[in-house]
Design a protein around this motif. Structure first.
Motif, PDB file in Angstrom:
ATOM      1  N   THR A 116      38.435  44.145  46.273  1.00  8.99           N
ATOM      2  CA  THR A 116      38.037  42.735  46.136  1.00  8.99           C
ATOM      3  C   THR A 116      38.679  41.771  47.048  1.00  8.99           C
ATOM      4  OG1 THR A 116      37.503  43.550  43.809  1.00  8.99           O
ATOM      5  CG2 THR A 116      37.552  41.036  44.394  1.00  8.99           C
ATOM      6  N   THR A 138      34.495  44.110  32.233  1.00 11.61           N
ATOM      7  CA  THR A 138      34.944  43.613  33.668  1.00 11.61           C
ATOM      8  C   THR A 138      33.888  44.511  34.714  1.00 11.61           C
ATOM      9  OG1 THR A 138      37.274  43.436  32.882  1.00 11.61           O
ATOM     10  CG2 THR A 138      37.064  43.799  35.139  1.00 11.61           C
ATOM     11  N   ALA A 180      40.079  33.856  36.144  1.00 12.51           N
ATOM     12  CA  ALA A 180      40.759  34.726  36.962  1.00 12.51           C
ATOM     13  C   ALA A 180      40.210  35.549  38.021  1.00 12.51           C
ATOM     14  CB  ALA A 180      42.209  35.054  36.445  1.00 12.51           C
ATOM     15  N   GLY A 231      43.864  44.341  36.367  1.00 10.19           N
ATOM     16  CA  GLY A 231      45.209  44.761  36.389  1.00 10.19           C
ATOM     17  C   GLY A 231      45.592  44.774  34.968  1.00 10.19           C
ATOM     18  N   VAL A 232      45.136  44.124  34.090  1.00  7.02           N
ATOM     19  CA  VAL A 232      45.731  44.245  32.585  1.00  7.02           C
ATOM     20  C   VAL A 232      45.205  45.630  32.062  1.00  7.02           C
ATOM     21  CG1 VAL A 232      45.208  43.221  30.360  1.00  7.02           C
ATOM     22  CG2 VAL A 232      45.477  41.843  32.126  1.00  7.02           C
ATOM     23  N   ASP A 233      43.998  46.053  32.467  1.00  2.00           N
ATOM     24  CA  ASP A 233      43.572  47.601  31.984  1.00  2.00           C
ATOM     25  C   ASP A 233      44.690  48.389  32.517  1.00  2.00           C
ATOM     26  OD1 ASP A 233      42.452  49.888  31.290  1.00  2.00           O
ATOM     27  OD2 ASP A 233      40.623  49.392  32.624  1.00  2.00           O
ATOM     28  N   PRO A 235      39.885  41.003  39.629  1.00  2.00           N
ATOM     29  CA  PRO A 235      41.175  41.724  39.951  1.00  2.00           C
ATOM     30  C   PRO A 235      41.911  41.576  38.742  1.00  2.00           C
ATOM     31  CG  PRO A 235      40.347  40.756  41.744  1.00  2.00           C
ATOM     32  CD  PRO A 235      39.391  40.370  40.765  1.00  2.00           C
ATOM     33  N   ALA A 236      42.207  40.186  37.955  1.00  2.88           N
ATOM     34  CA  ALA A 236      43.092  40.054  36.946  1.00  2.88           C
ATOM     35  C   ALA A 236      42.945  40.983  35.823  1.00  2.88           C
ATOM     36  CB  ALA A 236      42.972  38.644  36.698  1.00  2.88           C
ATOM     37  N   ALA A 237      41.472  41.001  35.376  1.00  4.94           N
ATOM     38  CA  ALA A 237      41.279  41.773  34.193  1.00  4.94           C
ATOM     39  C   ALA A 237      41.455  43.372  34.404  1.00  4.94           C
ATOM     40  CB  ALA A 237      39.712  41.743  34.014  1.00  4.94           C
ATOM     41  N   LEU A 254      39.045  36.637  31.267  1.00 10.52           N
ATOM     42  CA  LEU A 254      39.841  37.023  32.458  1.00 10.52           C
ATOM     43  C   LEU A 254      38.792  36.950  33.778  1.00 10.52           C
ATOM     44  CD1 LEU A 254      42.467  39.762  31.634  1.00 10.52           C
ATOM     45  CD2 LEU A 254      42.781  37.580  32.457  1.00 10.52           C
ATOM     46  N   PRO A 301      41.253  45.625  42.496  1.00 11.56           N
ATOM     47  CA  PRO A 301      41.766  44.359  43.158  1.00 11.56           C
ATOM     48  C   PRO A 301      41.814  44.519  44.701  1.00 11.56           C
ATOM     49  CG  PRO A 301      43.433  45.377  41.726  1.00 11.56           C
ATOM     50  CD  PRO A 301      42.024  46.159  41.600  1.00 11.56           C
ATOM     51  N   SER A 344      43.480  50.539  40.502  1.00  9.50           N
ATOM     52  CA  SER A 344      44.298  49.779  41.686  1.00  9.50           C
ATOM     53  C   SER A 344      43.463  49.327  42.843  1.00  9.50           C
ATOM     54  CB  SER A 344      45.484  50.251  42.001  1.00  9.50           C
ATOM     55  OG  SER A 344      45.548  51.648  42.684  1.00  9.50           O
TER      56      SER A 344
END
Length: 420
Positions: free
Chosen positions: A96, A30, A166, A173-175, A169-171, A162, A93, A90
């Motif tokens: 971004t 990512t 998406a 967030g999963v991290d 930011p989505a990737a 991701l 995202p 955090s």
């Protein structure tokens, strides 16, 4: 269920490190893609960013290891590292979303992630030995590596998809979510093994971890192999993603799949580890792992075109490299757990990581210089060849004949005598 996972404390540690590895694997795809695709970073920028994440290992691993062994806060440091990772991730995202993400911010984020890795890796060495009896160290190392490899198998593919579907930011967030879960497992872990009293004096040396490595030829040789391999591996990896994107025209999903295939090789290596250790010993197992983790990568700079056949060759070389990396890491981890006394494990790991990981930023910068002056393929060739030759440290060393559990020199209690 594998025997080590029947121990509750080890099971929680295994879960935490596996989840953390999943987050690391997602970020490994990512964040470089964010630099290249969002911020238009070139190969030199990518290489410099690769160096930043390893700088904390160079400057902080020794004091962190000393603090962990002196206080006994191994579990708390690991949990805190995961929570700090959530905080710093955090910002990605948020930045971004407002269109203010910069290369400087990304470098700071990577540096903090590097600090979190130092806190976790150094503390894990001291915590691992309190979750299992000594006779299960090799099996425990294999189980840990298997769990982390499964995470690495899924992580890059998830991260690549991701990002493609998406966005970054989505990737990220999963991290962050995996880091929260890892911290919760660690906070519930209760060590059951033998450990020294926090604050008790263990050595006259101001830096007992470094002193132990200097005295012990087994750990010293293992460090020579891994440090050399890490340097040249970073020469290779610092420009690899840029090479995949701009020279081989791989998509984000394909790049994630490549890293996942490497993890499939890691699973195969982990499955073979215990059998290899019994048949040829830990020293020769390290030799096999060192050669196999680097030599197949020579295929990647040898192909300069695009297409299905090239992609298949990249996958095959990455698969074999994953097998070798798994075998090498498990052998080194097992030697470490068997030879280093319990009260010195975090301090020795900190000193070990300072040298081994501390060379990674230098390797990444070397990769950037080679890429800028001689071209990307030259950097890849130098990295793959140099990493393969790291095995030469083993040839004159008695580590090559070290077998492990059936070797009378394996016990931590006898390590000081053997170190002379």
């Amino acid at each position: 269920m594998p025997t080590p996972l029947r121990h509750s404390a080890f099971r929680k540690l295994w879960s935490a490190t596996t989840l953390a590895a999943l987050g690391d694997a997602i970020s490994s795809v990512t964040l470089p893609l964010a630099a290249i695709e969002v911020l238009n970073a070139d190969a030199v920028h990518s290489a410099v960013l690769s160096a930043v994440i390893w700088l904390p290992s160079l400057f902080l691993a020794i004091p962190v290891g000393s603090f962990a062994d002196r206080t006994g806060y191994h579990r708390r440091l690991m949990a805190g590292a995961n929570l700090l990772r959530v905080v710093i991730l955090s910002s990605v995202p948020i930045a971004t979303a407002f269109g203010v993400l910069t290369l400087t911010q990304l470098a700071i984020i990577l540096a903090v992630i590097g600090l979190c890795s130092v806190l976790s890796n150094v503390s894990e060495s001291g915590l691992f030995a309190t979750t299992l009896p000594p006779e299960l160290y090799v099996a425990g190392q294999a189980a840990s590596y298997t769990g982390q490899t499964v995470a690495i198998l899924a992580g890059p593919a998830v991260g690549g998809l991701l990002v493609q579907l998406a966005g970054v930011p989505a990737a990220v967030g999963v991290d962050a979510a995996t880091a929260v879960a890892a911290a919760l497992f660690l906070l519930r872990l209760r060590p059951v093994g033998r450990h020294h009293e926090p604050g008790s004096p263990q050595s006259r040396d101001r830096r007992p971890g470094l002193a132990f490595i200097r005295r012990n030829s087994l750990i010293r040789t293992a460090l020579s192999v891994t440090a050399t391999g890490n340097f040249f591996n970073m020469v290779f990896l610092s420009v690899l993603v840029w090479y995949y994107v701009h020279k081989l025209a791989l998509t984000s999903a394909q790049i994630g799949f490549v890293f996942s295939v490497q993890a499939v090789g890691g699973l195969a290596g982990a499955a073979l580890a215990s059998r290899l250790a019994r048949r040829i010993g830990l020293g020769r197992m390290l030799l096999v792992g060192c050669v196999l983790s680097h030599a197949p990568l020579l295929v990647i700079p040898a192909v300069g075109a695009t297409g299905g056949l090239v992609f298949a060759l990249v996958l095959a070389s990455t698969l074999l490299g994953g097998v070798g990396e798994s075998v090498q890491d498990i052998s080194v981890g097992s030697v470490f757990a068997l030879v280093v006394p319990p009260h010195l494990r975090s301090q020795t790991r900190g000193a070990y990581q300072t040298v081994s990981f501390g060379l990674r930023p230098l390797g990444a910068v070397t990769g950037a210089v080679l890429a800028a002056t001689a071209g990307i393929p030259v950097a890849l060739w130098v990295g793959a060849i140099g990493g393969t030759l790291a095995c030469l440290w083993l040839l004159p060393s008695r580590l090559l004949s070290f077998r492990g559990q059936d070797d009378p020199s394996e016990q931590p209690e006898s390590a000081i005598a053997l170190a002379q």
